[in-house]
Write a protein that holds these residues in place. Sequence first.
Motif: not given
Length: 161
Positions: A24, A27-28, A31, A42, A57, A88-91
């Motif tokens: 996370g 990713e942040h 971004s 998170c 997840c 909503h989240k993909w990384y």
Amino acid sequence: MGTNKLTIIRPAQFEDMPHLLELGRFEHRESGSEYGYSMATCERMLQMVLLDTQAICIVITYDNKPHGYIIGGLDHIDMSLKPMAIAHKWYVHNPESIPQLNNGGAKLLKAFEHWAINLGATDTMITLHTGGNSVKYYEYAFNQMGYDQNRVYYKKRLLDV
């Protein structure tokens, strides 16, 4: 004799939390968010997802360590009887270019689609942070996977912080 390092796609578990929090943070950072990373936020989001039967997840692991995730859930966004699955989240984080993680994002998306179908979703949507020239890349990649652009989000700053 060397160890056999496997790549596995599976639902995340609470034991994955330290790795998920690290992902996370990566990713942040990538971004370009204008706000600072909050590990507590998170962690709270991940705990909620792991406990929700209408959310998931899914992680891609290499050598039993998560290197990527897709996070989403079911929603009735169009007010119909059938749910839609929204990621909503993909990384995926693969700085060492581990060959077994190639196409990890597409593999995670396929796993999310299977999860959605099993829960009765008729469609799936993916929300993405787009910046710079990434829109052209995403458009090409999603067209290859059978996706069409369907909705657009707009952002407005409400408070100066």
